[in-house]
Design an enzyme around this catalytic site. Structure first.
Site, PDB file in Angstrom:
ATOM      1  CD  GLU A 133       8.462  -7.491   9.941  1.00 47.63           C
ATOM      2  OE1 GLU A 133       8.886  -8.721  10.694  1.00 47.63           O
ATOM      3  OE2 GLU A 133       9.306  -7.177   9.021  1.00 47.63           O
ATOM      4  CD  GLU A 171      -6.211   8.602  -1.996  1.00 48.28           C
ATOM      5  OE1 GLU A 171      -6.784   9.697  -1.420  1.00 48.28           O
ATOM      6  OE2 GLU A 171      -5.020   8.442  -1.651  1.00 48.28           O
TER       7      GLU A 171
END
Length: 301
Positions: free
Chosen positions: A84, A115
């Site tokens: 954004e 992960e």
């Protein structure tokens, strides 16, 4: 390795033992009540958030970058904030970046096992040629994700500023962070589902970090998005409205000046407020490090 059951985020919520028996109305009411705890938890870590913002501003001023590192939901939240920044503040896509365990495929499909590799976080930052001018924010609700831990360890070795954003106190990855943001939102109504309160708190904090940093970097005038990247009809209309609001010119005048500046809102505003040419306004903005108020004040002085 720390037992997961000791983590607050893995705790058993005392009021939701019969969650599966609740009516829809009871579930949403309970979730709403739990979500009210989020701003209270964030309020307790505002000083740490302020420190993080100051570190990011300093880094970006000196040619550094901001990296979000996370796995699963944490990584996607970092990505949401990073993507954004270019349309909102006309920044380069490289200025604020998200690094997800499992790479770009992990955006749409959960690649949870990625992960657990301590070396992958380091490897991803090496690909980005991390330097001591950069900032790395490790995001992990549990506070123990190996991928994130490895990234923070490597970032410290390179002299980059490191920040942890977690939902457990005394988190493992916080040991490798210069600034620790440990926002404790408590057990989730659905045990261990940190995509709920923990993730919401983290998203709000990332909003604070980038928005406040961009304000301090001169990408906001008053409360207006003057560095918006007017890449579509909606944003071009917003650009015209901003110029009209700030300078009190007509819609047609705003459109005309914006066309001259290739829809650089900040430049159009300075031109109109100081009655200068594109070249003169560009120089004023350069002298003021992109701050509209300072640019206008320079002309008046």
């Amino acid at each position: 390795m720390e037992r997961m059951t000791k983590l607050t985020t893995e705790g058993y919520h005392p009021d939701t033992a019969n969650l599966d028996l609740m009516s829809t109305a009871e579930i949403v009411k309970l979730m709403n009540e739990e979500d009210k705890k989020i701003p209270q938890a964030i309020a307790k870590v505002l000083p740490a958030i302020e420190q993080a913002i100051m570190a990011v501003v300093q880094a970006l001023k000196n040619g550094g970058r901001l990296f979000y590192v996370g796995a699963g939901t944490s990584g996607r939240i970092g990505l949401l904030d990073a993507v954004e920044c270019p349309p909102t503040f006309s920044t380069s896509p490289k200025l604020v970046q998200a690094i997800l365990a499992g790479g770009s495929e992990a955006v749409m499909i959960a690649i949870e096992g990625a992960e657990d590799d301590l070396t992958l976080g380091e490897a991803e930052l090496k690909k980005q040629q991390l330097t001591n001018r950069d900032v790395v924010i490790g995001i992990a609700a549990s506070g123990r994700t190996p991928f994130v831990k490895g990234a923070l360890i490597y970032a410290q070795q390179k002299g980059a500023k490191t920040i942890s954003l977690v939902s457990n106190a005394h988190a493992v990855i916080s040991q490798y962070a210069d600034i620790k943001i440990e926002v404790i939102t408590g057990p989730e109504i659905l045990t261990g589902s940190t995509r709920l309160k923990a993730a919401t708190a983290h998203k709000q904090i990332l909003n604070m970090i980038t928005t406040a940093s961009m304000i301090k970097l001169g990408k906001v005038y008053k409360n207006l998005m003057v560095d918006v990247h007017a890449s579509n009809f909606k944003l071009r209309e917003r650009a015209k409205q901003i110029v009209c609001e700030v300078t009190s010119v007509s819609y047609n005048q705003a459109e005309s000046v914006l066309e001259q500046t290739n829809f650089q809102v900040k430049l159009a505003i300075v031109m109109l407020l100081t009655h200068t040419t594109i070249e003169e306004a560009t120089e004023l903005l350069a002298q003021s490090e992109g701050h509209v108020r300072r640019a206008v004040a320079l002309k008046k002085s």
